[in-house]
Design a protein around this motif. Sequence first.
Motif, PDB file in Angstrom:
ATOM      1  N   SER A  81       4.261  -5.443  -0.042  1.00 29.24           N
ATOM      2  CA  SER A  81       4.276  -4.053   0.437  1.00 29.24           C
ATOM      3  C   SER A  81       4.439  -3.072  -0.717  1.00 29.24           C
ATOM      4  O   SER A  81       3.813  -2.009  -0.744  1.00 29.24           O
ATOM      5  N   LEU A  82       5.310  -3.419  -1.665  1.00 33.09           N
ATOM      6  CA  LEU A  82       5.502  -2.545  -2.820  1.00 33.09           C
ATOM      7  C   LEU A  82       4.187  -2.345  -3.567  1.00 33.09           C
ATOM      8  O   LEU A  82       3.854  -1.231  -3.977  1.00 33.09           O
ATOM      9  N   LEU A  83       3.428  -3.440  -3.739  1.00 32.08           N
ATOM     10  CA  LEU A  83       2.183  -3.357  -4.495  1.00 32.08           C
ATOM     11  C   LEU A  83       1.090  -2.630  -3.716  1.00 32.08           C
ATOM     12  O   LEU A  83       0.197  -2.024  -4.315  1.00 32.08           O
ATOM     13  N   ALA A  84       1.147  -2.696  -2.384  1.00 31.58           N
ATOM     14  CA  ALA A  84       0.139  -2.015  -1.570  1.00 31.58           C
ATOM     15  C   ALA A  84       0.306  -0.503  -1.610  1.00 31.58           C
ATOM     16  O   ALA A  84      -0.621   0.234  -1.263  1.00 31.58           O
ATOM     17  N   LEU A  85       1.468  -0.034  -2.042  1.00 35.89           N
ATOM     18  CA  LEU A  85       1.735   1.409  -2.058  1.00 35.89           C
ATOM     19  C   LEU A  85       0.737   2.172  -2.924  1.00 35.89           C
ATOM     20  O   LEU A  85       0.308   3.271  -2.568  1.00 35.89           O
ATOM     21  N   ASN A  86       0.376   1.614  -4.070  1.00 37.10           N
ATOM     22  CA  ASN A  86      -0.538   2.316  -4.979  1.00 37.10           C
ATOM     23  C   ASN A  86      -1.869   2.617  -4.317  1.00 37.10           C
ATOM     24  O   ASN A  86      -2.376   3.736  -4.386  1.00 37.10           O
ATOM     25  N   GLY A  87      -2.456   1.596  -3.684  1.00 36.76           N
ATOM     26  CA  GLY A  87      -3.734   1.790  -3.015  1.00 36.76           C
ATOM     27  C   GLY A  87      -3.621   2.759  -1.856  1.00 36.76           C
ATOM     28  O   GLY A  87      -4.488   3.618  -1.663  1.00 36.76           O
ATOM     29  N   LEU A  88      -2.555   2.651  -1.070  1.00 34.18           N
ATOM     30  CA  LEU A  88      -2.361   3.569   0.054  1.00 34.18           C
ATOM     31  C   LEU A  88      -2.180   5.002  -0.427  1.00 34.18           C
ATOM     32  O   LEU A  88      -2.641   5.949   0.208  1.00 34.18           O
ATOM     33  N   PHE A  89      -1.502   5.160  -1.552  1.00 39.17           N
ATOM     34  CA  PHE A  89      -1.292   6.506  -2.098  1.00 39.17           C
ATOM     35  C   PHE A  89      -2.641   7.176  -2.381  1.00 39.17           C
ATOM     36  O   PHE A  89      -2.850   8.349  -2.060  1.00 39.17           O
ATOM     37  N   ILE A  90      -3.584   6.412  -2.971  1.00 37.60           N
ATOM     38  CA  ILE A  90      -4.904   6.969  -3.276  1.00 37.60           C
ATOM     39  C   ILE A  90      -5.649   7.321  -1.994  1.00 37.60           C
ATOM     40  O   ILE A  90      -6.254   8.396  -1.884  1.00 37.60           O
ATOM     41  N   LEU A  91      -5.588   6.432  -0.999  1.00 37.85           N
ATOM     42  CA  LEU A  91      -6.301   6.691   0.256  1.00 37.85           C
ATOM     43  C   LEU A  91      -5.703   7.874   1.014  1.00 37.85           C
ATOM     44  O   LEU A  91      -6.429   8.658   1.632  1.00 37.85           O
ATOM     45  N   ILE A  92      -4.390   8.022   0.962  1.00 33.33           N
ATOM     46  CA  ILE A  92      -3.735   9.127   1.680  1.00 33.33           C
ATOM     47  C   ILE A  92      -4.025  10.463   1.005  1.00 33.33           C
ATOM     48  O   ILE A  92      -4.357  11.461   1.660  1.00 33.33           O
ATOM     49  N   HIS A  93      -3.921  10.497  -0.322  1.00 35.40           N
ATOM     50  CA  HIS A  93      -4.045  11.767  -1.028  1.00 35.40           C
ATOM     51  C   HIS A  93      -5.483  12.159  -1.345  1.00 35.40           C
ATOM     52  O   HIS A  93      -5.792  13.347  -1.401  1.00 35.40           O
TER      53      HIS A  93
END
Length: 517
Positions: free
Chosen positions: A305-317
């Motif tokens: 989950s910690l590592l998935a944060l980076n990709g989610l951050f790009i998709l969200i922003h």
Amino acid sequence: MERDPSPGGARRALGRLLEAVLASRREANAVFDILAVLQSEDPEETQEAVRACSRLFGALLERGELFVGQLPSEDTVMAGSQGATRKYKVWMRHRYHSCCNRLRELLAHPSFEVKELALSTLMKFVQLEGAHPLEKPKWEGNYLFPRQLFKSVVEGLLSPEEDHSLLVSRFQEYLEHDDIRYHTMQAATGVVGQVADRYPEVPPAFWNNAFALLSAVSLPCQESSSSSFYVKHAELSHKWKVAHLKEHKKAFQLMWLGFLKHKLPLSLYKKVLVIMHDAILPHLAQPTLMIDFLTRAYDVGGAISLLALNGLFILIHKHNLEYPDFYRKLYGLLDPSVFHVKYRARFFHLADLFLSSSHLPAYLVAAFAKRLSRLALTAPPEALLMVLPFICNLLRRHPACRVLVHRPLGPELDADPYDPAEEDPAKSRALESSLWELQTLQRHYHPEVSQAASVINQALSVPETSVAPLLELTAFEVFERDLKKKRGQESVPLEFLPAQGLLGRQDDLCAQHFTLS
């Protein structure tokens, strides 16, 4: 071929056979002797045979002495009434295929030198076969590339039996060429699908080889005015898909989506997520197609989950991804292990970005500040030196949360109303609580931690404290920094109350039972 036991004997014998075949078609049967040495168990002899085959079939391709078109059966042609030249070309084309098949097998040879030489020879044949096609163009200007030969190379790299990461790194230099990169992506997509269908449970070696190859593919950020082709063409056409970055992005997307749809080893998920934000997402034709993969990874928990944060951050922003339970899941990642995981710095860097918006509700920010404060009670000093400024920055950004450290008209509390077991930050009652943990940490044994926790005793300054230099802080660095501090001449206190007399104060247990005589 008679075996010559002297040093360099195999090279000389193969050289004579090679010259004979190239000099006269009557000596064509000597090709069998050259191919036989490819089966040798001696790595040195095998390498000499590979070099001989490279020179032989390289020359035949350049001279146009291999049959061009749909290859007929060897027996049918030899038994027929076709001319001698046609029979020779068909026969020699079959020998060329036998050579390529053996070179493909040598990619799994125990000796890396043999593997490397077999790979470079196959890639030489790819280049020559592309320049001198063995298939007829369907129309004028038709783009021709030896796809079957090249696919066999990729199949050899993606071995299900052994680790080929070193061989893939050797292959990586060819990926700098646009045509090799494009056809590698297409071939890898097909091979991954075929192997996944063939095996009930795909061996981990295959997945590791596939990841090594896929992660080696790197697309340019923008279209280049000049294309770099490994296979030389007299004239490049803008109608060819291989010449456009847009088509490369489509192939890149299909390759990664085809790979990630399968059940991968857990260790491989981590490797993919580490490179997701900078090596995969920016090069996809439609980055939003990774939403399902990233949200599933985010739901796994722990380091995944910690590592998935980076990709989610790009998709969200950048791509307007809506994730209703995102902050609830982020809140759930805050547990004591977060200060000890390998990816701590990345997590807090992203958490800082996600909590930077001034539009977040006060209850949500208060819940994060309170959870971090509670976890800080058992955190190591190097983590505290980062998390304490992090908490203070949350209070600076969100003035409504300052009641956690200063509530002049607040009621007296017999117990902390905050519920640490509540998974929903909205129901944790953090805003009704206080950050008493920070006051506790003002008595921490490490003076720098005590000083950092004492910041809340004064009015918080408007400029935030940058936590970036503190994210990578380690216990070793803290220890080394303490060792380098210059101590003054003043005495260093060893306890809170100074001793009085040799046996201590009068009410000490030692003084009650012992006296100096």
